[in-house]
Design an enzyme around this catalytic site. Structure first.
Site, PDB file in Angstrom:
ATOM      1  N   LYS A  54      26.427  58.368  30.001  1.00 45.33           N
ATOM      2  CA  LYS A  54      26.484  57.266  29.022  1.00 45.33           C
ATOM      3  C   LYS A  54      27.053  56.010  29.680  1.00 45.33           C
ATOM      4  O   LYS A  54      26.546  54.905  29.488  1.00 45.33           O
ATOM      5  CB  LYS A  54      27.342  57.674  27.818  1.00 45.33           C
ATOM      6  CG  LYS A  54      26.627  58.648  26.902  1.00 45.33           C
ATOM      7  CD  LYS A  54      27.543  59.289  25.874  1.00 45.33           C
ATOM      8  CE  LYS A  54      26.772  60.348  25.094  1.00 45.33           C
ATOM      9  NZ  LYS A  54      27.603  61.219  24.274  1.00 45.33           N
ATOM     10  N   GLN A  98      33.409  61.614  21.942  1.00 42.04           N
ATOM     11  CA  GLN A  98      32.587  62.728  22.414  1.00 42.04           C
ATOM     12  C   GLN A  98      33.002  64.019  21.706  1.00 42.04           C
ATOM     13  O   GLN A  98      34.171  64.395  21.703  1.00 42.04           O
ATOM     14  CB  GLN A  98      32.758  62.864  23.941  1.00 42.04           C
ATOM     15  CG  GLN A  98      31.877  63.915  24.588  1.00 42.04           C
ATOM     16  CD  GLN A  98      30.389  63.578  24.534  1.00 42.04           C
ATOM     17  OE1 GLN A  98      29.991  62.432  24.706  1.00 42.04           O
ATOM     18  NE2 GLN A  98      29.568  64.573  24.268  1.00 42.04           N
ATOM     19  N   ASP A 121      27.386  56.527  16.737  1.00 42.17           N
ATOM     20  CA  ASP A 121      26.895  57.905  16.654  1.00 42.17           C
ATOM     21  C   ASP A 121      26.342  58.185  15.250  1.00 42.17           C
ATOM     22  O   ASP A 121      25.746  59.236  15.026  1.00 42.17           O
ATOM     23  CB  ASP A 121      28.046  58.880  16.945  1.00 42.17           C
ATOM     24  CG  ASP A 121      27.723  59.827  18.081  1.00 42.17           C
ATOM     25  OD1 ASP A 121      26.585  59.772  18.582  1.00 42.17           O
ATOM     26  OD2 ASP A 121      28.606  60.618  18.459  1.00 42.17           O
TER      27      ASP A 121
END
Ligand code: NAP
Length: 294
Positions: A54, A98, A121
């Site tokens: 990422k 994460q 997200d």
């Protein structure tokens, strides 16, 4: 029939290039950069690989990338304090924590602490609710990638019969909503669904997001259907090696389907590209700029 292979790698590369083009335009016209902050707790090797990827892809797209690595035993209060700081930070437009988090941390509370405007997200209840209500929202990246891959085969999904196998908050449920927004007719299946093969045989679009290696067999697939395999399963091989397979028995299904994504090289490639797209969209919305033309 031999299916067309949907090249997730090429489609993701094209999306990243378009995002990078828009980032360059924002920088030129407005003299600021979209910024993504990724928070990693602990040393899970798979999560570290994802975070590194990422970071690199964010930088390659010309965006600012901020990485926060916290120890495995970080307290919930310290993690929430970091999120509060990132919520206030004007150089940060996207925040991603994460997952999975270590067991002592309460995932729902942590995700709920992210400013919904920076929730790239798409997992904050506010974004999930907006998506379910048919309002504009930041959508989870993997389902967004599934829609882009489907539309690389079909210009419109309107009126198509779709089945989503799996109902997780990360993939199945948001994918159901995105397909509804595309005017598809959607069935969602899960571990309690009866006669799954028969349900799948009716579908023009099949999305497998289960986490069970090669569960969806070739004789479940309607001839000519489009198959999007979200599953990522690591099968042990000899000499300690592993092999990645999806939730669909690719060798069988590719003889019947009209188009199919491979694993690897399919949906997985799209997830980070869609994260960059969400960060650009979030940044433009926060800055009061029009939705980027990507
Ligand atoms: P998850 O949270 O474990 O959800 C799995 C879903 O599958 C659940 O809804 C479960 O039903 C359903 N299920 C389990 N067994 C089933 C069966 N025999 N028949 C029908 N449905 C069944 O998993 P997830 O996070 O959605 O991930 C699914 C897969 O996608 C995993 O392989 C994961 O690694 C992969 N993934 C890939 C990406 C990517 O970037 N490519 C991103 C995210 C996830 P119940 O709800 O009834 O338990």
């Amino acid at each position: 029939m031999t299916a067309k292979i949907i090249d997730g790698k090429a489609i993701a590369a094209e999306l990243r290039a378009r995002v990078a083009g828009e980032v360059a335009r924002v920088k030129r016209d407005h003299n600021w950069l979209p910024g993504l902050a990724v928070v990693l707790v602990g040393n899970d090797p798979a999560s570290e690989v994802y975070v590194r990827s990422k970071h690199k892809q964010t930088q390659d797209a010309g965006m600012a990338s901020f990485e926060y690595k916290l120890p495995e035993n970080v307290s919930q209060d310290d993690l929430l304090a970091l999120i509060a700081r990132l919520n206030r930070d004007e150089t940060v437009h996207g925040i991603l924590v994460q997952l999975p988090l270590p067991k002592h941390l309460h995932t729902e509370t942590v995700i709920g602490a992210i400013d919904p405007a920076k929730d790239v997200d798409g997992l904050h209840p506010s974004n999930a609710g907006r998506l379910a209500g048919g309002f504009a929202a930041l959508s989870p990246c993997t389902p967004l990638g599934c829609i882009i891959l489907s539309k690389s085969v079909h210009a419109s999904l309107e009126g198509m019969n779709a089945i989503v196998i799996g109902r997780s908050n990360l993939v199945g449920r948001p994918l159901l909503q995105l397909l509804l927004n595309e005017n598809a007719t959607v069935t969602i299946a899960h571990s309690r669904s009866r006669d799954l093969p028969e349900l799948v045989r009716r579908a023009d679009l099949v999305y497998a997001a289960v986490g069970k290696p090669e569960m969806v067999r070739g004789d479940w697939i309607k001839p000519g259907a489009t198959v999007i395999d979200v599953g990522i399963n690591r099968l042990p091989m000899s000499e300690g090696k592993t092999k990645l397979v999806g939730d669909v028995a690719f060798a069988e299904a590719s003889q019947v389907a009209g188009a199919i994504t491979p694993v690897p090289g399919g949906v997985g490639q799209m997830t980070v590209a869609c994260l960059l797209l969400n960060t650009l969209r979030a940044a433009c919305a926060i800055a009061g700029l029009p939705k980027p033309a990507v």
